[in-house]
Design a protein around this motif. Structure first.
Motif, PDB file in Angstrom:
ATOM      1  N   ARG A 112      12.545   2.107   3.513  1.00 26.08           N
ATOM      2  CA  ARG A 112      13.266   1.055   2.796  1.00 26.08           C
ATOM      3  C   ARG A 112      12.456   0.393   1.698  1.00 26.08           C
ATOM      4  O   ARG A 112      13.020  -0.215   0.792  1.00 26.08           O
ATOM      5  N   ASN A 113      11.139   0.452   1.804  1.00 30.39           N
ATOM      6  CA  ASN A 113      10.296  -0.283   0.873  1.00 30.39           C
ATOM      7  C   ASN A 113       9.118   0.596   0.452  1.00 30.39           C
ATOM      8  O   ASN A 113       8.478   1.204   1.305  1.00 30.39           O
ATOM      9  N   PHE A 114       8.853   0.667  -0.844  1.00 30.22           N
ATOM     10  CA  PHE A 114       7.736   1.431  -1.380  1.00 30.22           C
ATOM     11  C   PHE A 114       6.911   0.506  -2.270  1.00 30.22           C
ATOM     12  O   PHE A 114       7.481  -0.283  -3.029  1.00 30.22           O
ATOM     13  N   ALA A 115       5.580   0.630  -2.217  1.00 30.35           N
ATOM     14  CA  ALA A 115       4.737  -0.190  -3.090  1.00 30.35           C
ATOM     15  C   ALA A 115       3.368   0.463  -3.251  1.00 30.35           C
ATOM     16  O   ALA A 115       2.972   1.313  -2.455  1.00 30.35           O
ATOM     17  N   ARG A 116       2.662   0.019  -4.289  1.00 32.43           N
ATOM     18  CA  ARG A 116       1.302   0.493  -4.537  1.00 32.43           C
ATOM     19  C   ARG A 116       0.300  -0.621  -4.252  1.00 32.43           C
ATOM     20  O   ARG A 116      -0.566  -0.907  -5.058  1.00 32.43           O
TER      21      ARG A 116
ATOM     22  N   THR B 234      -0.502  -4.077   2.170  1.00 29.41           N
ATOM     23  CA  THR B 234       0.058  -5.232   2.848  1.00 29.41           C
ATOM     24  C   THR B 234      -0.130  -4.999   4.338  1.00 29.41           C
ATOM     25  O   THR B 234       0.277  -3.940   4.841  1.00 29.41           O
ATOM     26  N   PRO B 235      -0.712  -5.928   5.064  1.00 30.32           N
ATOM     27  CA  PRO B 235      -0.841  -5.736   6.508  1.00 30.32           C
ATOM     28  C   PRO B 235       0.532  -5.614   7.165  1.00 30.32           C
ATOM     29  O   PRO B 235       1.491  -6.261   6.737  1.00 30.32           O
ATOM     30  N   PRO B 236       0.645  -4.806   8.214  1.00 33.27           N
ATOM     31  CA  PRO B 236       1.952  -4.592   8.846  1.00 33.27           C
ATOM     32  C   PRO B 236       2.609  -5.889   9.324  1.00 33.27           C
ATOM     33  O   PRO B 236       3.830  -6.007   9.293  1.00 33.27           O
ATOM     34  N   ASP B 237       1.805  -6.866   9.770  1.00 30.43           N
ATOM     35  CA  ASP B 237       2.380  -8.125  10.249  1.00 30.43           C
ATOM     36  C   ASP B 237       3.061  -8.916   9.138  1.00 30.43           C
ATOM     37  O   ASP B 237       3.868  -9.802   9.410  1.00 30.43           O
ATOM     38  N   ASN B 238       2.736  -8.602   7.869  1.00 31.43           N
ATOM     39  CA  ASN B 238       3.338  -9.302   6.732  1.00 31.43           C
ATOM     40  C   ASN B 238       4.580  -8.601   6.191  1.00 31.43           C
ATOM     41  O   ASN B 238       5.131  -9.028   5.181  1.00 31.43           O
ATOM     42  N   VAL B 239       4.984  -7.516   6.820  1.00 29.45           N
ATOM     43  CA  VAL B 239       6.162  -6.767   6.369  1.00 29.45           C
ATOM     44  C   VAL B 239       7.287  -7.029   7.368  1.00 29.45           C
ATOM     45  O   VAL B 239       7.204  -6.609   8.519  1.00 29.45           O
TER      46      VAL B 239
ATOM     47  N   ASN C 211      12.430  -4.712   6.419  1.00 31.44           N
ATOM     48  CA  ASN C 211      11.911  -3.909   5.311  1.00 31.44           C
ATOM     49  C   ASN C 211      11.198  -2.642   5.787  1.00 31.44           C
ATOM     50  O   ASN C 211      10.570  -1.950   4.992  1.00 31.44           O
ATOM     51  N   GLN C 212      11.229  -2.378   7.085  1.00 31.13           N
ATOM     52  CA  GLN C 212      10.564  -1.203   7.620  1.00 31.13           C
ATOM     53  C   GLN C 212      11.589  -0.145   7.993  1.00 31.13           C
ATOM     54  O   GLN C 212      12.710  -0.502   8.337  1.00 31.13           O
ATOM     55  N   PRO C 213      11.244   1.134   7.909  1.00 26.98           N
ATOM     56  CA  PRO C 213       9.972   1.687   7.506  1.00 26.98           C
ATOM     57  C   PRO C 213       9.623   1.326   6.060  1.00 26.98           C
ATOM     58  O   PRO C 213      10.486   1.296   5.188  1.00 26.98           O
ATOM     59  N   ALA C 214       8.340   1.068   5.868  1.00 29.76           N
ATOM     60  CA  ALA C 214       7.816   0.733   4.547  1.00 29.76           C
ATOM     61  C   ALA C 214       6.636   1.651   4.249  1.00 29.76           C
ATOM     62  O   ALA C 214       5.878   2.007   5.157  1.00 29.76           O
TER      63      ALA C 214
ATOM     64  N   VAL D  80       1.895   2.368  12.866  1.00 29.90           N
ATOM     65  CA  VAL D  80       1.239   2.505  11.567  1.00 29.90           C
ATOM     66  C   VAL D  80       0.785   3.952  11.440  1.00 29.90           C
ATOM     67  O   VAL D  80       0.095   4.480  12.309  1.00 29.90           O
ATOM     68  N   ILE D  81       1.196   4.575  10.340  1.00 30.18           N
ATOM     69  CA  ILE D  81       0.824   5.958  10.046  1.00 30.18           C
ATOM     70  C   ILE D  81      -0.078   5.934   8.827  1.00 30.18           C
ATOM     71  O   ILE D  81       0.233   5.273   7.828  1.00 30.18           O
ATOM     72  N   GLY D  82      -1.195   6.649   8.872  1.00 31.86           N
ATOM     73  CA  GLY D  82      -2.095   6.783   7.726  1.00 31.86           C
ATOM     74  C   GLY D  82      -2.245   8.235   7.354  1.00 31.86           C
ATOM     75  O   GLY D  82      -2.611   9.070   8.192  1.00 31.86           O
ATOM     76  N   ILE D  83      -1.940   8.560   6.095  1.00 28.54           N
ATOM     77  CA  ILE D  83      -1.972   9.952   5.635  1.00 28.54           C
ATOM     78  C   ILE D  83      -2.890  10.058   4.426  1.00 28.54           C
ATOM     79  O   ILE D  83      -2.634   9.439   3.387  1.00 28.54           O
ATOM     80  N   PRO D  84      -3.975  10.852   4.520  1.00 27.20           N
ATOM     81  CA  PRO D  84      -4.897  11.002   3.393  1.00 27.20           C
ATOM     82  C   PRO D  84      -4.362  11.991   2.350  1.00 27.20           C
ATOM     83  O   PRO D  84      -3.903  13.084   2.692  1.00 27.20           O
TER      84      PRO D  84
END
Length: 165
Positions: A40-44, A47-52, A56-59, A152-156
């Protein structure tokens, strides 16, 4: 024509193109059985997950990482940009056996990102972010962390910079 590698705005345009590629294609690459799962939300920005807010998720957030420059004797330097794509999604804690599971949703999102960076050129082709870079791909360990209902997913992401010839 693609932006010239020596243009001072080149790096900025690369990261903007990566976000644009994800925005345009990730939701289209979700599997049919994903139950309406859409980012739902994309940004560059980070933002910590607690602030989303949950609404607005998935973001998805694209955060620039280290830049590696490899210079061998008198050859042209090879520039390798990196980024980390963070995806936040909220699991529904009110349902005892949710369908799909939060981990299943994470897998759908990971595969949608993989397909986004593989397509449109197709398998075994380079992802050039619209002709801006030599290649862009996922490489390294993909992390999926859960705490309470927050996933939380992190993708390099690696990006081999340079003009296409």
């Amino acid at each position: 024509m693609a932006t010239d590698f020596f243009d001072p705005t080149y790096m900025e345009k690369v990261y903007a193109a990566l976000l644009s590629q994800l925005q345009l294609n990730v939701n289209n690459n979700m599997p049919a059985g994903a139950g309406g799962l859409t980012v739902r939300n994309f940004a560059r920005t980070f933002t910590p997950p607690d602030n989303v807010p949950e609404a607005n998720q998935p973001a998805m957030y694209v955060v620039p990482g280290p830049v590696h420059v490899d210079q061998k004797e008198f050859a042209m330097a090879k520039w390798l940009f990196t980024a980390i794509v963070f995806v936040y999604l909220r699991a529904d804690s009110s349902v005892v056996n949710p369908t799909p599971l939060a981990w299943t949703q994470a897998n759908y999102i990971i595969w949608a990102i993989m397909n986004t960076l593989t397509a449109p050129p197709g398998p075994y082709q380079k992802q050039t972010l619209g002709g801006l870079v030599y290649h862009c791909w996922i490489e390294g360990e993909i992390g999926v962390e859960t705490q309470s209902e927050q996933v939380v997913i992190g993708i390099p992401i690696y990006i081999l910079a340079g003009n296409l010839m």
